[in-house]
Design an enzyme around this catalytic site. Sequence first.
Site, PDB file in Angstrom:
ATOM      1  N   ASP A 162       0.859  -1.197   0.000  1.00 59.62           N
ATOM      2  CA  ASP A 162       0.000   0.000   0.000  1.00 59.62           C
ATOM      3  C   ASP A 162       0.891   1.241   0.000  1.00 59.62           C
ATOM      4  O   ASP A 162       1.773   1.390   0.855  1.00 59.62           O
ATOM      5  CB  ASP A 162      -0.890  -0.024   1.251  1.00 59.62           C
TER       6      ASP A 162
ATOM      7  N   ASP B 116      -3.942   2.407  -5.114  1.00 60.39           N
ATOM      8  CA  ASP B 116      -2.619   2.404  -4.471  1.00 60.39           C
ATOM      9  C   ASP B 116      -2.301   1.142  -3.686  1.00 60.39           C
ATOM     10  O   ASP B 116      -1.393   1.140  -2.881  1.00 60.39           O
ATOM     11  CB  ASP B 116      -2.443   3.653  -3.593  1.00 60.39           C
ATOM     12  N   GLU B 117      -3.035   0.051  -3.934  1.00 61.12           N
ATOM     13  CA  GLU B 117      -2.711  -1.168  -3.186  1.00 61.12           C
ATOM     14  C   GLU B 117      -2.896  -2.422  -4.024  1.00 61.12           C
ATOM     15  O   GLU B 117      -3.708  -2.458  -4.942  1.00 61.12           O
ATOM     16  CB  GLU B 117      -3.551  -1.264  -1.909  1.00 61.12           C
TER      17      GLU B 117
HETATM   18  P1  TTP Z   1      -5.298   5.035   1.403  1.00 57.69           P
HETATM   19  O1  TTP Z   1      -4.276   4.005   1.031  1.00 57.69           O
HETATM   20  O2  TTP Z   1      -6.373   4.656   2.346  1.00 57.69           O
HETATM   21  O3  TTP Z   1      -4.572   6.315   2.028  1.00 57.69           O
HETATM   22  P2  TTP Z   1      -3.201   7.013   1.676  1.00 57.69           P
HETATM   23  O4  TTP Z   1      -2.445   6.242   0.639  1.00 57.69           O
HETATM   24  O5  TTP Z   1      -3.460   8.430   1.340  1.00 57.69           O
HETATM   25  O6  TTP Z   1      -2.448   7.000   3.050  1.00 57.69           O
HETATM   26  P3  TTP Z   1      -1.804   5.768   3.828  1.00 57.69           P
HETATM   27  O7  TTP Z   1      -2.037   4.542   2.983  1.00 57.69           O
HETATM   28  O8  TTP Z   1      -0.356   6.108   3.961  1.00 57.69           O
HETATM   29  O9  TTP Z   1      -2.506   5.713   5.138  1.00 57.69           O
HETATM   30  O10 TTP Z   1      -5.989   5.588   0.090  1.00 57.69           O
HETATM   31  C1  TTP Z   1      -5.292   5.741  -1.126  1.00 57.69           C
HETATM   32  C2  TTP Z   1      -5.736   6.992  -1.840  1.00 57.69           C
HETATM   33  O11 TTP Z   1      -7.148   6.946  -2.058  1.00 57.69           O
HETATM   34  C3  TTP Z   1      -5.474   8.266  -1.064  1.00 57.69           C
HETATM   35  O12 TTP Z   1      -4.189   8.801  -1.303  1.00 57.69           O
HETATM   36  C4  TTP Z   1      -6.578   9.169  -1.513  1.00 57.69           C
HETATM   37  C5  TTP Z   1      -7.708   8.244  -1.900  1.00 57.69           C
HETATM   38  N1  TTP Z   1      -8.750   8.277  -0.833  1.00 57.69           N
HETATM   39  C6  TTP Z   1      -9.819   9.140  -0.982  1.00 57.69           C
HETATM   40  O13 TTP Z   1      -9.940   9.835  -1.992  1.00 57.69           O
HETATM   41  N2  TTP Z   1     -10.760   9.193   0.019  1.00 57.69           N
HETATM   42  C7  TTP Z   1     -10.673   8.437   1.167  1.00 57.69           C
HETATM   43  O14 TTP Z   1     -11.541   8.519   2.048  1.00 57.69           O
HETATM   44  C8  TTP Z   1      -9.554   7.541   1.300  1.00 57.69           C
HETATM   45  C9  TTP Z   1      -9.407   6.696   2.531  1.00 57.69           C
HETATM   46  C10 TTP Z   1      -8.623   7.503   0.277  1.00 57.69           C
HETATM   47 MG    MG Z   2      -2.219   4.150   0.816  1.00 59.28          MG
END
Ligand code: TTP
Ligand code: MG
Length: 359
Positions: free
Chosen positions: A15, A113-114
């Site tokens: 991720d 992103d995962e």
């Molecule tokens: P995440 O992987 O949940 O968050 P992140 O990558 O920003 O942070 P981290 O993994 O380090 O905790 O989500 C991936 C992307 O998806 C995030 O950059 C933005 C988008 N997203 C939204 O648009 N709304 C949301 O509520 C969430 C959780 C994520």
């Molecule tokens: Mg993330």
Amino acid sequence: MFFFNHFMRIIMHVDLDAFFAAVEERRKPELKGRPVVVGADPKEGRGRGVVSTANYESRRYGIRSGMPIARAYRLCPNAVFLPVDFAEYERVSDKVMRILRNYAEKFEQVSVDEAFLDVSGRTKDFDEAKKIGEKIQREVMEKEGLSCSIGIGPNKLVAKIASRHEKPGGITVVESKRVKAFLSRLKPSELWGIGPKTEAGLAELGIKTVGELAEADPQMLLEKFGSLGPQYRLMAQGIDESPVAEEWEVKSVGREHTFEKDVEEPEVVYAALNKLASRVCGELEETGFWYKTITIKIRFHDFETHTHSKSLPRSTGECRFLEEVGAELLGPFLGGKKIRLIGLRASGLVPAAGQEKLA
Ligand code: TTP
Ligand code: MG
């Protein structure tokens, strides 16, 4: 418990850290070290809409994904607020996914992103899997300038929970024998498909942790939650046999879209489907394939996920079927729960008729 070693899997969940914000920092180096918030326009505290993501500097002020943007502004007016540039994030995501795919025979992208990687074919050893994880982190950093966190476990459920454990930039390994201890202190809502409502229902039964859920009376769970109850209990025990679904990539062309905000309006979903269809179509044309089967994937806000397929009587290069059949398959899922993601895939690929050069 008795395990036969050859059945043991090693699954990795990768991720990216603060993904949208990290992409913005990468193209605007002057942002490094400053609090960055990607999302709606805060309009000096009067803006509507929410935070998509916040980098780790702005998380120190309490800013989080999904929070109203006006509140984020009040928490840190000096943060750099940027609009969402989804096209750029998807482009970067594609490049990262291409790197990750090389590390596993079975690969499944879960969101922008995962991804899950089944590395069982490469190693049977968790220490070695950790080294593979470190190599992945280095390559993603060197080639794309992005940091990611990795969870490694005997199944997808454990790997996914583990990847959040040492964010940002960490690798968390949970071997089979440590699964129970690792999960036991977590809150039930950290498991897949358990939201605040189910968590409240569990609390009414006196169950506050995953450890307590793992030991709970199956009959009691059945009465409270129907057939889902015993499934929750299996999850709490760290049991998950779902495969890393590699077919999505093999001999098929697929695209997915995660909505910036969960949506319920059918017309927004259909518009996204049409965009996916034209991308899939573009790639089919570029690679010179016809397709026969159309598959849609839909994920609701609570991560419940469905895939449905339909095959045409014979293969075709005509792209309108992607849209038409895609819409037909999606139809029954619309108008209820909010939707987080949709995907569209064309499979059953054959070289396009008349393309001798592929022979
Ligand atoms: P995440 O992987 O949940 O968050 P992140 O990558 O920003 O942070 P981290 O993994 O380090 O905790 O989500 C991936 C992307 O998806 C995030 O950059 C933005 C988008 N997203 C939204 O648009 N709304 C949301 O509520 C969430 C959780 C994520
Ligand atoms: Mg993330």
